[in-house]
Motif scaffolding. Structure first.
Motif, PDB file in Angstrom:
ATOM      1  N   VAL A  12       0.842  -1.205   0.000  1.00  0.00           N
ATOM      2  CA  VAL A  12       0.000   0.000   0.000  1.00  0.00           C
ATOM      3  C   VAL A  12       0.874   1.251   0.000  1.00  0.00           C
ATOM      4  N   ARG A  13       1.937   1.251   0.807  1.00  0.00           N
ATOM      5  CA  ARG A  13       2.833   2.413   0.860  1.00  0.00           C
ATOM      6  C   ARG A  13       3.540   2.623  -0.487  1.00  0.00           C
ATOM      7  N   LEU A  14       3.971   1.535  -1.094  1.00  0.00           N
ATOM      8  CA  LEU A  14       4.653   1.639  -2.380  1.00  0.00           C
ATOM      9  C   LEU A  14       3.706   2.130  -3.473  1.00  0.00           C
ATOM     10  N   ILE A  15       2.468   1.686  -3.427  1.00  0.00           N
ATOM     11  CA  ILE A  15       1.487   2.147  -4.408  1.00  0.00           C
ATOM     12  C   ILE A  15       1.233   3.637  -4.250  1.00  0.00           C
ATOM     13  N   ALA A  16       1.169   4.097  -3.005  1.00  0.00           N
ATOM     14  CA  ALA A  16       0.980   5.528  -2.765  1.00  0.00           C
ATOM     15  C   ALA A  16       2.158   6.328  -3.323  1.00  0.00           C
ATOM     16  N   ALA A  17       3.363   5.817  -3.131  1.00  0.00           N
ATOM     17  CA  ALA A  17       4.546   6.496  -3.668  1.00  0.00           C
ATOM     18  C   ALA A  17       4.505   6.500  -5.194  1.00  0.00           C
ATOM     19  N   ALA A  18       4.056   5.398  -5.776  1.00  0.00           N
ATOM     20  CA  ALA A  18       3.961   5.316  -7.241  1.00  0.00           C
ATOM     21  C   ALA A  18       2.953   6.328  -7.779  1.00  0.00           C
ATOM     22  N   ARG A  19       1.855   6.518  -7.064  1.00  0.00           N
ATOM     23  CA  ARG A  19       0.857   7.514  -7.490  1.00  0.00           C
ATOM     24  C   ARG A  19       1.476   8.919  -7.522  1.00  0.00           C
ATOM     25  N   ASN A  20       2.277   9.233  -6.518  1.00  0.00           N
ATOM     26  CA  ASN A  20       2.918  10.539  -6.469  1.00  0.00           C
ATOM     27  C   ASN A  20       3.886  10.721  -7.648  1.00  0.00           C
ATOM     28  N   GLN A  21       4.633   9.656  -7.949  1.00  0.00           N
ATOM     29  CA  GLN A  21       5.566   9.747  -9.064  1.00  0.00           C
ATOM     30  C   GLN A  21       4.831   9.863 -10.396  1.00  0.00           C
ATOM     31  N   ALA A  22       3.720   9.148 -10.525  1.00  0.00           N
ATOM     32  CA  ALA A  22       2.934   9.236 -11.757  1.00  0.00           C
ATOM     33  C   ALA A  22       2.348  10.633 -11.920  1.00  0.00           C
ATOM     34  N   ALA A  23       1.941  11.231 -10.813  1.00  0.00           N
ATOM     35  CA  ALA A  23       1.401  12.593 -10.876  1.00  0.00           C
ATOM     36  C   ALA A  23       2.454  13.576 -11.392  1.00  0.00           C
ATOM     37  N   ALA A  24       3.725  13.257 -11.133  1.00  0.00           N
ATOM     38  CA  ALA A  24       4.824  14.087 -11.636  1.00  0.00           C
ATOM     39  C   ALA A  24       5.317  13.590 -12.997  1.00  0.00           C
ATOM     40  N   GLU A  25       4.562  12.652 -13.611  1.00  0.00           N
ATOM     41  CA  GLU A  25       4.879  12.079 -14.920  1.00  0.00           C
ATOM     42  C   GLU A  25       6.204  11.321 -14.913  1.00  0.00           C
ATOM     43  N   GLN A  26       6.582  10.793 -13.755  1.00  0.00           N
ATOM     44  CA  GLN A  26       7.773   9.957 -13.650  1.00  0.00           C
ATOM     45  C   GLN A  26       7.326   8.493 -13.694  1.00  0.00           C
ATOM     46  N   PHE A  27       6.869   8.071 -14.865  1.00  0.00           N
ATOM     47  CA  PHE A  27       6.206   6.775 -14.977  1.00  0.00           C
ATOM     48  C   PHE A  27       7.170   5.599 -14.856  1.00  0.00           C
ATOM     49  N   ASP A  28       8.418   5.773 -15.296  1.00  0.00           N
ATOM     50  CA  ASP A  28       9.381   4.683 -15.142  1.00  0.00           C
ATOM     51  C   ASP A  28       9.628   4.401 -13.663  1.00  0.00           C
ATOM     52  N   ASP A  29       9.811   5.467 -12.872  1.00  0.00           N
ATOM     53  CA  ASP A  29       9.998   5.288 -11.431  1.00  0.00           C
ATOM     54  C   ASP A  29       8.733   4.719 -10.789  1.00  0.00           C
ATOM     55  N   ALA A  30       7.576   5.197 -11.242  1.00  0.00           N
ATOM     56  CA  ALA A  30       6.313   4.691 -10.699  1.00  0.00           C
ATOM     57  C   ALA A  30       6.157   3.206 -10.986  1.00  0.00           C
ATOM     58  N   ASN A  31       6.562   2.778 -12.169  1.00  0.00           N
ATOM     59  CA  ASN A  31       6.454   1.358 -12.509  1.00  0.00           C
ATOM     60  C   ASN A  31       7.380   0.503 -11.661  1.00  0.00           C
ATOM     61  N   ARG A  32       8.550   1.033 -11.337  1.00  0.00           N
ATOM     62  CA  ARG A  32       9.450   0.277 -10.448  1.00  0.00           C
ATOM     63  C   ARG A  32       8.846   0.132  -9.053  1.00  0.00           C
ATOM     64  N   GLN A  33       8.200   1.186  -8.577  1.00  0.00           N
ATOM     65  CA  GLN A  33       7.529   1.101  -7.275  1.00  0.00           C
ATOM     66  C   GLN A  33       6.392   0.074  -7.321  1.00  0.00           C
ATOM     67  N   LEU A  34       5.630   0.073  -8.407  1.00  0.00           N
ATOM     68  CA  LEU A  34       4.519  -0.874  -8.517  1.00  0.00           C
ATOM     69  C   LEU A  34       5.016  -2.310  -8.626  1.00  0.00           C
ATOM     70  N   ALA A  35       6.144  -2.496  -9.302  1.00  0.00           N
ATOM     71  CA  ALA A  35       6.710  -3.842  -9.403  1.00  0.00           C
ATOM     72  C   ALA A  35       7.098  -4.362  -8.016  1.00  0.00           C
ATOM     73  N   GLU A  36       7.696  -3.484  -7.206  1.00  0.00           N
ATOM     74  CA  GLU A  36       8.054  -3.877  -5.838  1.00  0.00           C
ATOM     75  C   GLU A  36       6.798  -4.123  -5.002  1.00  0.00           C
ATOM     76  N   ALA A  37       5.772  -3.290  -5.207  1.00  0.00           N
ATOM     77  CA  ALA A  37       4.512  -3.478  -4.484  1.00  0.00           C
ATOM     78  C   ALA A  37       3.881  -4.820  -4.845  1.00  0.00           C
ATOM     79  N   GLU A  38       3.944  -5.169  -6.123  1.00  0.00           N
ATOM     80  CA  GLU A  38       3.382  -6.443  -6.562  1.00  0.00           C
ATOM     81  C   GLU A  38       4.109  -7.609  -5.902  1.00  0.00           C
ATOM     82  N   THR A  39       5.435  -7.507  -5.795  1.00  0.00           N
ATOM     83  CA  THR A  39       6.211  -8.561  -5.140  1.00  0.00           C
ATOM     84  C   THR A  39       5.761  -8.740  -3.692  1.00  0.00           C
TER      85      THR A  39
END
Length: 288
Positions: A149-176
């Motif tokens: 949940v924390r990683l997904i929240a961080a990914a949302r913040n990065q996506a809001a800043a259009e940092q989608f590559d970083d957001a995807n890395r956060q989501l990959a870790e969240a999925e794990t």
């Protein structure tokens, strides 16, 4: 440049539908030459460091030259084959080395798809209000869920800043974390089915609790293991039977038929176990 590629393909479709005329073939060869003559496109591929893309570009240029030579010699069939190969090569090279806007769009699409999947997993794995991850055991998987949940929240913040590559890395870790936690939960919930109740009433409520714990894992198993359509049909059939038996058991218990209610719940447990097994979860056999 994408419009040029589309136009080349359209001309190619016309050639496939009718006998290739020299005019149509000349047009297609010229349009394909424009793709190879695009300096920014060629420089991006050449500077990408992608050996496969660079090789495709170089080989494509050879096919383009051969297409032009065949056309000049009047060999329309050979010219058509070569220009088709030239177009195929540069199309593959461009896909291997997309431009910045295309990469950004692709990263955004991956983000949206992965986020939707994780949200569905979180919805399937419901957690009681007030549950404390710090007080949970590793087998509960709750700490993993909250980390996700924390990683997904961080990914949302990065996506809001259009940092989608970083957001995807956060989501990959969240999925794990999420899948690891659910896997622990699945095994923790299914280790011991042996009834140790002192009275039939205690046995009824223990069986009822076991059933509730297992039935809520069915959508989690479906989300995590992604069984095929036939397996999903079995899961739904067994789950429906299990719920019907549980309802019957509750009605019997309310009428004072406790022994029969326990028997119905044990059968309900068997069917929910079959549902989980159909979804791909390996479980021990319940003890009646």
């Amino acid at each position: 440049m994408a419009a040029t590629l589309a136009l080349v393909l359209a001309v190619g479709s016309a050639l496939a539908a009718d006998d290739p005329t020299r005019t149509q073939l000349e047009q297609r060869i010229k349009l394909t030459a424009r793709l190879y003559g695009d300096g920014a496109n060629s420089q991006r591929i050449a500077g990408s460091g992608n050996a496969r893309a660079i090789t495709l570009l170089d080989e494509g240029r050879v096919h383009q030259t051969q297409a032009e030579q065949a056309l000049a010699a009047g060999d329309l069939a050979a010219a058509r084959r070569e220009v088709d190969e030239a177009l195929r090569h540069i199309s593959l090279a461009r896909k291997l080395v997309p431009n910045a806007s295309a990469r950004q769009a692709e990263a955004q699409q991956r983000y949206q798809q992965r986020l939707a999947t994780l949200e569905r997993l979180l919805q399937a794995w419901a957690v009681p209000a007030g549950a404390d991850a710090s007080a949970s055991t590793p087998a509960d998987g709750l700490a993993d869920r909250q980390a996700a949940v924390r990683l997904i929240a961080a990914a949302r913040n990065q996506a809001a800043a259009e940092q989608f590559d970083d957001a995807n890395r956060q989501l990959a870790e969240a999925e794990t974390h999420l899948l690891a936690g659910m896997n622990r939960l699945l095994h923790q919930r299914t280790i011991d089915y042996t009834a140790r109740a002192a009275t039939p009433t205690d046995a009824f409520y223990e069986a009822l609790a076991r059933h509730e714990g297992l039935i809520e894992l069915v959508p989690v198993a479906l989300s995590e293991l992604k069984p095929g359509p036939d397996a999903i049909t079995l899961v739904e059939r067994y789950s429906d039977t299990s719920r019907a038996l549980r309802q019957q058991a509750v009605q019997r218990q309310q009428r004072g038929e406790v022994q029969q209610a326990v028997a119905d719940l044990n059968n309900a447990l068997i069917y929910v176990q079959r549902a989980l097994a159909a979804a791909g979860v390996a479980l021990p056999s319940p003890t009646n």
